[in-house]
Design a protein around this motif. Structure first.
Motif, short mmCIF file in Angstrom:
data_model
loop_
_atom_site.label_atom_id
_atom_site.label_comp_id
_atom_site.label_asym_id
_atom_site.label_seq_id
_atom_site.Cartn_x
_atom_site.Cartn_y
_atom_site.Cartn_z
N TYR A 326 0.84 -1.19 0.00
CA TYR A 326 0.00 0.00 0.00
C TYR A 326 0.88 1.24 0.00
O TYR A 326 1.89 1.31 0.73
N LEU A 327 0.50 2.23 -0.82
CA LEU A 327 1.21 3.51 -0.88
C LEU A 327 0.45 4.55 -0.07
O LEU A 327 -0.68 4.89 -0.41
N PRO A 328 1.02 5.06 1.02
CA PRO A 328 0.33 6.07 1.83
C PRO A 328 -0.11 7.27 1.00
O PRO A 328 0.58 7.68 0.06
N ALA A 329 -1.25 7.81 1.36
CA ALA A 329 -1.85 8.90 0.58
C ALA A 329 -0.89 10.07 0.41
O ALA A 329 -0.81 10.67 -0.67
N GLY A 330 -0.13 10.40 1.44
CA GLY A 330 0.76 11.55 1.37
C GLY A 330 1.90 11.40 0.39
O GLY A 330 2.57 12.39 0.06
N LEU A 331 2.13 10.19 -0.10
CA LEU A 331 3.22 9.95 -1.04
C LEU A 331 2.72 9.68 -2.45
O LEU A 331 3.49 9.27 -3.32
N THR A 332 1.44 9.94 -2.69
CA THR A 332 0.85 9.65 -4.00
C THR A 332 1.61 10.33 -5.13
O THR A 332 1.90 9.71 -6.17
N ALA A 333 1.94 11.61 -4.95
CA ALA A 333 2.64 12.34 -6.01
C ALA A 333 4.13 12.03 -6.01
O ALA A 333 4.74 11.81 -7.06
N GLN A 334 4.74 11.98 -4.83
CA GLN A 334 6.17 11.77 -4.71
C GLN A 334 6.60 10.41 -5.24
O GLN A 334 7.67 10.28 -5.85
N LYS A 335 5.77 9.39 -5.03
CA LYS A 335 6.10 8.03 -5.44
C LYS A 335 5.10 7.53 -6.49
O LYS A 335 4.67 6.37 -6.45
N ALA A 336 4.74 8.38 -7.41
CA ALA A 336 3.77 8.02 -8.44
C ALA A 336 4.22 6.75 -9.17
O ALA A 336 5.37 6.62 -9.56
N GLY A 337 3.28 5.83 -9.32
CA GLY A 337 3.58 4.57 -9.98
C GLY A 337 3.98 3.46 -9.04
O GLY A 337 4.01 2.29 -9.42
N SER A 338 4.28 3.81 -7.78
CA SER A 338 4.66 2.79 -6.81
C SER A 338 3.41 2.19 -6.16
O SER A 338 2.41 2.88 -5.96
N THR A 339 3.50 0.90 -5.83
CA THR A 339 2.43 0.27 -5.07
C THR A 339 2.71 0.35 -3.57
O THR A 339 1.94 -0.18 -2.77
N GLY A 340 3.79 1.01 -3.20
CA GLY A 340 4.06 1.31 -1.81
C GLY A 340 4.95 0.32 -1.11
O GLY A 340 5.86 -0.29 -1.70
N VAL A 341 4.68 0.14 0.17
CA VAL A 341 5.48 -0.72 1.05
C VAL A 341 4.60 -1.85 1.56
O VAL A 341 3.37 -1.79 1.47
N PRO A 342 5.20 -2.89 2.12
CA PRO A 342 4.39 -4.01 2.62
C PRO A 342 3.39 -3.56 3.68
O PRO A 342 3.68 -2.66 4.49
N MET A 343 2.23 -4.19 3.69
CA MET A 343 1.27 -3.97 4.74
C MET A 343 1.89 -4.34 6.09
O MET A 343 2.82 -5.16 6.15
N PRO A 344 1.41 -3.76 7.19
CA PRO A 344 2.06 -3.97 8.49
C PRO A 344 2.24 -5.43 8.89
O PRO A 344 3.24 -5.78 9.51
N TYR A 345 1.27 -6.28 8.57
CA TYR A 345 1.34 -7.68 9.01
C TYR A 345 1.59 -8.63 7.85
O TYR A 345 1.20 -9.80 7.89
N THR A 346 2.25 -8.10 6.81
CA THR A 346 2.55 -8.89 5.62
C THR A 346 4.00 -8.68 5.23
O THR A 346 4.50 -7.56 5.31
#
Length: 525
Positions: A326-346
């Motif tokens: 999941y990509l945190p909302a605040g990083l939507t523009a900064q990390k455009a195209g990324s699916t984010g970091v692992p979920m907390p329990y994954t």
């Protein structure tokens, strides 16, 4: 420590004891938690009288509806296993799912009755229930005696038992893969899988007990059901349910119901932006708009950012119930195209798809693997597929190619099976598609590999465009050549009215390839 009952039917039963806001808004009709809980208990009792027992499979074939939820919750009430069936499948595909799952009970809308009847002699179901309680469904027309009207299973005299207790390892659902290649496999999802996904989501997404969630994605799809919808329902919020996705109605719902959370695939979000009223619509309540299921074009992110909405990108599969990253909302523009970091329990790792060795270096591509309490224990009646999907350490191999940047953020490149090898170089279609989507006037882009006598394969692009936009091959190559290496550039371009998608909104490349074969494109340069 004693095991905890995590049954969704039990959660709804508890919610129904208190005067709260409505649980469902279905096609304009409000339904309270108490009403939904009562109908669920009645249906569970009616099915139990007809022999449905714990562990039996209950299949549902129909569009999004209240009956979908009643069937799911009634199955949980008894400890049975819910099998939602893609309502867009052909008869042979439905026959396979109903037969493979060993469905004991079928709940079917009239619009799909004839299809089920055409395969009825090949399936093991003993109870056939026809929905006659929903005015939004087609009216039944002289059904055969084998069908039991849903209304006959309901009635206050049928209630009595409370939901059975369900725990982490109890099987909740069989959700069949989309079948874009090969025969659909039944993904086993436990109640623990579903519950831990909700814990993951609530840990990183701004969700609240009084949320208003809009359910327009198909509920037979894990994203439509378990990204936000099921948890909102049992947690205390309101779910606005539409039988299907209509862009104009969706935009109206977002405004009228002050929707706070929504899951949809990129094509749905894109359709909203093309509506004349999108720019002026009051979308100020929408704080958690999650997008997944396909690559997200940068222009789509910008279109919503201009409206003050940060699309929140995520990645996962049916097998991960659904989210792993999941990509945190605040990083939507900064990390455009990324699916984010692992979920907390994954947990997530990248491995070399050939050797299986872990990839440690940043920006190095490999297969993304997942492990955690939200990950399926395997495939129903298919030990071979289960063994192929999991390694000895318990990591689920997704079949997706990804890389991780130096900050630890993941980027999905493409499906391993869709990779194009041109002149010995790897070409990932999603990378080319993202560039093509930025071409002025292009609405959607899809890329496949086609045989070439010299290079083995080259890139063919299929585009859907705004009226008046018909880019030539030379124009497309000039545009993409500013962003991509020469071996990644399309050597053929076709214009289509629309791209083939399945019921989950995903591009079906097998159908696209069949369509391309009928177009007889010109020889490559």
């Amino acid at each position: 420590m004693a095991a905890v009952d995590i049954s969704p039917a039990a959660a709804l039963h508890r919610r129904a004891q208190y005067p709260t806001a409505c649980a469902l808004v279905y096609e304009g009709h409000e339904i309270s938690a108490a009403q939904l809980s009562r109908k669920t208990a009645e249906l569970a009792a009616g099915l139990a009288v007809r022999g449905l027992r714990r562990g039996d499979r209950v299949a549902y074939l129909g569009l999004n509806s209240v009956t979908f939820f009643e069937t799911l919750l009634a199955a949980a009430h008894l400890g049975a296993v819910f099998v939602p069936v893609n309502f867009r499948l052909a008869a042979e595909e439905v026959r396979h799912i109903l037969s493979d799952s060993g469905a004991h009970t079928l709940v079917v809308e009239e619009g799909h009755r004839a299809l089920v009847e055409s395969v009825m002699s090949d399936i093991p179901a003993r109870i056939h229930v026809l929905v006659d309680t929903d005015p939004r469904c087609p009216a039944a027309t002289a059904p055969a005696a084998v069908w039991t009207p849903l209304s006959e299973l309901l009635g206050a005299d049928r209630r009595g038992t409370e939901p059975v207790a369900l725990y982490d390892d109890d099987l909740a659902a069989l959700m069949y893969t989309s079948g874009t290649t090969g025969r659909p496999k039944g993904v086993m999802l436990t109640h623990g899988n579903l519950w831990w996904n909700a814990v993951n989501v609530e840990s990183v997404v701004d969700t609240r007990p009084d949320d208003v969630n809009l359910a327009v994605a198909p509920l037979f799809h894990i994203g439509g059901l378990n990204a936000l919808t099921l948890r909102t329902l049992v947690r205390g919020g309101t779910v606005v349910v539409r039988r299907g996705f209509d862009p104009a109605q969706c935009l109206e719902d977002l405004v009228q119901h002050r929707v706070t959370t929504m899951f949809a695939v990129p094509a749905m979000y894109s359709a909203l932006t093309r509506l004349p009223g999108f720019a002026a619509a009051d979308l100020s309540a929408l704080r958690s708009a999650i997008v997944a299921g396909a690559p997200v074009p940068t222009q789509l992110i910008r279109s919503y950012e201009e409206r003050g909405i940060l699309l929140q990108q995520a990645w996962g599969l049916t097998e991960t119930a659904p989210f792993a990253c999941y990509l945190p909302a605040g990083l939507t523009a900064q990390k455009a195209g990324s699916t984010g970091v692992p979920m907390p329990y994954t947990k997530i790792r990248i491995v070399d798809p050939v050797t299986g060795a872990g990839v440690q270096d940043a920006d190095t591509r490999g297969e993304i693997c997942v492990r955690g309490p939200n990950v399926t224990p395997g495939y129903w009646n298919n030990p071979e597929a289960t063994r192929a999907a999991f390694d000895d350490a318990g990591w689920f191999h997704s079949g997706d190619i990804a890389h991780r940047d130096k900050d630890g953020f993941y980027y999905i490149v493409d499906r391993l099976k869709d990779m194009i090898i041109s002149g010995g170089e790897n070409v990932y279609p999603a990378e080319v598609e993202r560039v093509l989507a930025a071409y002025p006037g292009v609405l959607e882009a899809a890329v496949i590999g086609v045989p070439h006598p010299k290079w083995g394969e080259t890139v063919l692009a299929v585009l859907t465009c705004e009226p008046g936009t018909t880019p030539t091959l030379e124009e497309v190559r000039a545009f993409t050549g500013r962003h991509l290496a020469r071996y990644k550039l399309p050597t053929q371009v076709l214009i289509a009215e629309q791209l083939p998608r399945n019921g989950s909104g995903k591009l079906v490349k097998s159908e696209l390839r069949r369509w391309v074969e009928t177009q007889r494109p010109a020889e490559t340069p």
